[in-house]
Design an enzyme around this catalytic site. Structure first.
Site, PDB file in Angstrom:
ATOM      1  N   LYS A  69       0.806  -1.224   0.000  1.00  0.00           N
ATOM      2  CA  LYS A  69       0.000   0.000   0.000  1.00  0.00           C
ATOM      3  C   LYS A  69       0.839   1.274   0.000  1.00  0.00           C
ATOM      4  O   LYS A  69       0.361   2.343  -0.357  1.00  0.00           O
ATOM      5  CB  LYS A  69      -0.970   0.004   1.175  1.00  0.00           C
ATOM      6  CG  LYS A  69      -2.119  -0.981   0.925  1.00  0.00           C
ATOM      7  CD  LYS A  69      -3.430  -0.450   1.403  1.00  0.00           C
ATOM      8  CE  LYS A  69      -4.597  -1.336   1.000  1.00  0.00           C
ATOM      9  NZ  LYS A  69      -4.434  -2.745   1.426  1.00  0.00           N
ATOM     10  N   SER A  86       1.276  -9.932  -0.562  1.00  0.00           N
ATOM     11  CA  SER A  86       0.975  -8.499  -0.486  1.00  0.00           C
ATOM     12  C   SER A  86       1.346  -7.819   0.828  1.00  0.00           C
ATOM     13  O   SER A  86       1.516  -6.600   0.850  1.00  0.00           O
ATOM     14  CB  SER A  86      -0.513  -8.292  -0.776  1.00  0.00           C
ATOM     15  OG  SER A  86      -1.298  -9.164   0.027  1.00  0.00           O
TER      16      SER A  86
HETATM   17  C1  LIG Z   1      -5.203  -3.776   0.999  1.00  0.00           C
HETATM   18  C2  LIG Z   1      -4.616  -5.124   0.885  1.00  0.00           C
HETATM   19  C3  LIG Z   1      -5.024  -6.045  -0.111  1.00  0.00           C
HETATM   20  C4  LIG Z   1      -6.158  -5.778  -1.072  1.00  0.00           C
HETATM   21  O1  LIG Z   1      -5.930  -4.627  -1.856  1.00  0.00           O
HETATM   22  P1  LIG Z   1      -7.149  -3.857  -2.541  1.00  0.00           P
HETATM   23  O2  LIG Z   1      -6.530  -2.766  -3.322  1.00  0.00           O
HETATM   24  O3  LIG Z   1      -8.040  -3.350  -1.446  1.00  0.00           O
HETATM   25  O4  LIG Z   1      -7.882  -4.855  -3.393  1.00  0.00           O
HETATM   26  C5  LIG Z   1      -4.373  -7.264  -0.180  1.00  0.00           C
HETATM   27  N1  LIG Z   1      -3.380  -7.591   0.682  1.00  0.00           N
HETATM   28  C6  LIG Z   1      -2.963  -6.733   1.646  1.00  0.00           C
HETATM   29  C7  LIG Z   1      -1.874  -7.160   2.558  1.00  0.00           C
HETATM   30  C8  LIG Z   1      -3.565  -5.474   1.784  1.00  0.00           C
HETATM   31  O5  LIG Z   1      -3.150  -4.632   2.748  1.00  0.00           O
END
Ligand SMILES: *Cc1c(COP(=O)(O)O)cnc(C)c1O
Length: 330
Positions: free
Chosen positions: A55, A312
């Site tokens: 993010k 992510s």
């Molecule tokens: C926010 C997030 C997501 C999903 O992202 P979106 O843009 O809301 O679809 C996936 N994994 C992690 C670790 C996140 O913080």
């Protein structure tokens, strides 16, 4: 605007803006998973970001774009958001780096360790109300009355372009990529990656993974318009939350760039989290394990393919990890 709603140029521009803030993360082949799935499986380690999640890319790009377009003076009142999770951390960190004041509004129910972590990044935490909705009302008030600028968690083209820089890196590190499997909540991550990948290599499949329950994007795509869902507890807490009933950007983008969409159970997420830790030595939160969970639970046919899984983020507590271990029967 591109036919996919987000131009490749906007994503390259984001990359130039965030080069000094977000890390260009490694794409590492997993030999064990490649052997097991008879494929070439790579892990994109967004867990290496200084805030522990991707993010930061979107938040840093939006802040830098605002400074570029309006000058520093326009940001003198600061930026504001209302997330306890990876987005709140990203905004606090990016704002501190760019020397912009940041306020993160949190409900009084948010545990003090989470509050302290955000304060440690240099943001002002404002504790207000007993729910996330009340915290959001405070955000709106600060925007209206103090001229602060909202940094949304996904639904802004500048945020999505930042997340799209992951797609550029994937295409450079594995130009023949056949498929990318992405966790999906508000759709900034999948929308950004999808826009980049489809512009460079349209043949690369984009697979989205949602939760079985409380999956706002899944229900919205089914309904044909954004709908609200009830939030439920999940090991993948970063995938919770709605997509906004007035969604302007990510709903249409996800609809355009996503090729297939699957849902995963809590049990499959638990198993994938434990497996990524035990076999790959990757400590990930539930939201980051859903790609592997989808491959295991749905037997996605990836034989002979080059596949990227997006790890992510790594915001997971020992308690949650232990819950996953027990659930996985490990
Ligand atoms: C926010 C997030 C997501 C999903 O992202 P979106 O843009 O809301 O679809 C996936 N994994 C992690 C670790 C996140 O913080």
């Amino acid at each position: 605007m591109h036919e996919h709603g987000l131009s490749l140029e906007a994503i390259y521009q984001a990359r130039r803006r965030i080069a000094d803030e977000a890390v260009r993360t490694p794409l590492v082949r997993s030999m064990a998973l490649s052997t097991r799935f008879d494929a070439d499986i790579r892990l994109k380690l967004e867990t290496c970001q200084p805030t522990g999640a991707f993010k930061l890319r979107g938040a840093a790009n939006m802040l830098a774009a605002l400074i570029e377009a309006r000058g520093r003076e326009a940001l003198a009142a600061g930026v504001v958001t209302a997330s306890t999770g990876n987005h709140g951390r990203a905004v606090a960190y990016a704002a501190a780096r760019l020397e912009v004041p940041a306020v993160i509004c949190l409900s009084r129910l948010v545990p003090t360790n989470k509050v302290a972590a955000i304060e440690a990044l240099g943001a002002e935490v404002r504790r207000i109300g007993a729910s996330q909705d009340e915290a959001f009302a405070e955000v709106e008030r600060l925007v209206r009355e103090r001229g602060m600028i909202l940094i949304p968690p996904f639904d802004d083209p500048r945020v999505v372009a930042g997340q799209g820089t992951i797609g550029l890196e994937l295409m450079e590190d594995c130009p023949d990529l056949d498929r990318v499997i992405v966790g999906l909540s508000g759709g900034g991550l999948l929308g950004g990656i999808g826009a980049a990948v489809k512009a460079i290599r349209p043949a690369c499949r984009v697979t989205g993974v949602s939760l079985t329950r409380g999956a706002a994007m899944w229900e919205s795509l089914k309904a044909g318009h954004p709908v609200a869902v009830e939030e439920v507890e999940s090991l993948a807490d970063s995938l919770g939350g709605g997509i906004g009933c007035d969604n302007r950007c990510t709903f249409a983008l996800v609809r355009k760039v996503m090729d297939d969409h699957v849902q995963v159970s809590e049990r499959a997420i638990a198993e994938a989290m434990v497996e990524l830790l035990e076999n790959e030595k990757q400590l990930v939160e539930g939201a980051a394990a859903v790609g592997l969970a989808a491959m295991q639970e749905h037997g996605l046919d990836v034989r002979g393919q080059r596949v990227a899984l997006i790890l992510s983020g790594n915001a997971v507590s020992l308690e949650t990890l232990d819950r996953a271990r027990v659930m996985a029967g490990y």
